[in-house]
Design an enzyme around this catalytic site. Structure first.
Site, mmCIF file in Angstrom:
data_model
loop_
_atom_site.group_PDB
_atom_site.id
_atom_site.type_symbol
_atom_site.label_atom_id
_atom_site.label_comp_id
_atom_site.label_asym_id
_atom_site.label_seq_id
_atom_site.Cartn_x
_atom_site.Cartn_y
_atom_site.Cartn_z
ATOM 1 N N ASP A 13 0.840 -1.203 0.000
ATOM 2 C CA ASP A 13 0.000 0.000 0.000
ATOM 3 C C ASP A 13 0.874 1.252 0.000
ATOM 4 O OD1 ASP A 13 -2.218 1.678 0.146
ATOM 5 O OD2 ASP A 13 -3.205 0.487 1.675
ATOM 6 N N HIS A 16 2.098 3.174 -3.252
ATOM 7 C CA HIS A 16 1.359 4.264 -3.906
ATOM 8 C C HIS A 16 2.090 5.597 -3.709
ATOM 9 C CE1 HIS A 16 -2.271 2.094 -5.069
ATOM 10 N NE2 HIS A 16 -2.323 1.535 -3.874
ATOM 11 N N HIS A 193 -8.018 -2.877 8.521
ATOM 12 C CA HIS A 193 -7.057 -2.079 7.765
ATOM 13 C C HIS A 193 -7.644 -0.680 7.651
ATOM 14 C CE1 HIS A 193 -4.241 -1.396 4.251
ATOM 15 N NE2 HIS A 193 -5.207 -0.559 3.896
ATOM 16 N N HIS A 195 -7.314 3.628 6.847
ATOM 17 C CA HIS A 195 -6.635 4.753 6.203
ATOM 18 C C HIS A 195 -6.942 6.013 7.005
ATOM 19 C CE1 HIS A 195 -4.922 3.301 2.317
ATOM 20 N NE2 HIS A 195 -5.650 2.242 2.662
ATOM 21 N N TYR A 287 7.163 16.762 28.578
ATOM 22 C CA TYR A 287 6.934 18.099 28.034
ATOM 23 C C TYR A 287 7.528 18.206 26.628
ATOM 24 C CZ TYR A 287 6.308 23.209 28.564
ATOM 25 O OH TYR A 287 5.923 24.510 28.448
#
Length: 335
Positions: A13, A16, A193, A195, A287
């Site tokens: 993936d 891409h 899965h 996105h 911090y």
């Protein structure tokens, strides 16, 4: 809570993001780093699945078979995984990648079209591959329809079935409802899965686990189509903080992103925004302005800035206690 299994799709993936231009050397470096980070399944190939290198989907410089063979040469523990979309990839392609070293396949269909996966799932099982049913664009179907289609994939022999948010369009309540229904109605494990198109990838992944999913996907630095996938290193960090059982190693995943993937992507003329600093601040719970001081102290004393931040977190340091950073770095250097 059941053990969580992590699948990384940086090399599928995530391709891409680089217009499918990973080469065999890139694949070997990233795959080896992912295995070293404890990733259970590593997915390799064109972003649109086996033999997706076409005018429709975008050409790759290298065939899937070359890339999978390259990954196979360095993997000894993680399952080398491929994605197959019926109509793009074939059973014959699957047999070829099995010979190249693939150990698992995810057979992907549109969420309402599980029927077309039957031949491929059954063939994969006959080949001895770990086989996943992958219901894409799951936001487009009702809970009832997703469950119906998932049951088909289970009946064909899938070892795991996924609710796949290909469009990054699902809200946590949608993930909870659909994963929960599959958990109730299927006997096999469930996966998710996500996105990050709505900025919900990590949240949805955690929601999926709470609803019963045990297989979760990520990409290093959140590479992937659209706004990208769930960052693998963030998943590991949140798994640690949630107390989930898993095999991932946070520091090694961060190093895979920063030291291995980033130079590869930037070498292709793209800018990769890594999240290591902000991730570590949140993971340690310190911090935000501590990072630069910790990095300087780490360089001075020859220790890891992440270890400094973790110790500061354990000591519950707050803004105004920057002097502790030197103390901690000195102590770590003399252990």
């Amino acid at each position: 809570m059941s053990k969580i299994f992590l699948t990384d799709t940086t090399l599928r993936d995530g391709s891409h993001t680089v217009s499918h231009q990973f080469n065999p050397d890139d694949v070997m470096k990233v795959a080896a780093a992912l295995e070293n980070a404890g990733v259970n399944l590593i997915e390799i190939g064109h972003g649109d699945g086996l033999t997706g290198s076409t005018i429709n989907y975008g050409f790759s410089k290298y065939s899937d078979f070359d890339l999978i063979s390259a990954a196979s040469s360095v993997l000894t523990k993680s399952k080398l995984t491929v994605l197959l979309i019926p109509g793009i990839g074939t059973v014959e392609d699957l047999e070829m990648v099995r010979k190249c070293g693939a150990k698992a396949v995810r057979v992907a269909t549109h969420v309402t079209e599980a029927d077309i996966s039957e031949q491929h799932i059954k063939a994969a099982k006959d080949m001895g591959l770990f086989t996943v049913g992958f219901l894409m664009m799951s936001h487009m179907a009702s809970v009832e329809r997703v469950t119906e289609e998932a049951l088909k994939m289970e009946s064909y022999g899938a070892d795991v079935v996924y609710v796949t948010d290909s469009g990054g369009a699902m809200l946590p309540k949608d993930v909870a409802a659909k994963i929960g229904s599959l958990k109730k109605n299927l006997k096999v494990p469930i996966g998710h899965h996500a996105h990050n198109n709505l900025g919900l990838a990590v949240s949805n992944s955690l929601t999926a686990i709470e609803a019963g999913a045990t297989y979760i996907d990520g990409c290093l630095s959140g590479l992937g189509a659209g706004a990208g996938n769930t960052p693998t290193e963030m998943l590991i960090a949140t798994f640690d903080k949630m107390g989930y059982e898993h095999d991932g190693n946070l520091y090694k995943a961060m190093d895979a992103s920063e030291d291995v993937l980033k130079p590869i992507v930037e070498g292709k003329g793209l800018k990769l925004k890594t999240n290591s600093n902000s991730l570590m601040i949140g993971y340690a719970g310190v911090y935000s302005s501590f990072m630069l001081h910790a990095q300087r102290a780490a360089a001075r004393f020859g220790v890891d800035a992440r270890d400094i931040l973790m110790e500061l977190g354990r000591r519950k340091a707050v803004g105004g206690q920057e002097d502790w950073i030197i103390d901690v770095a000195y102590e770590l250097a003399h252990k």
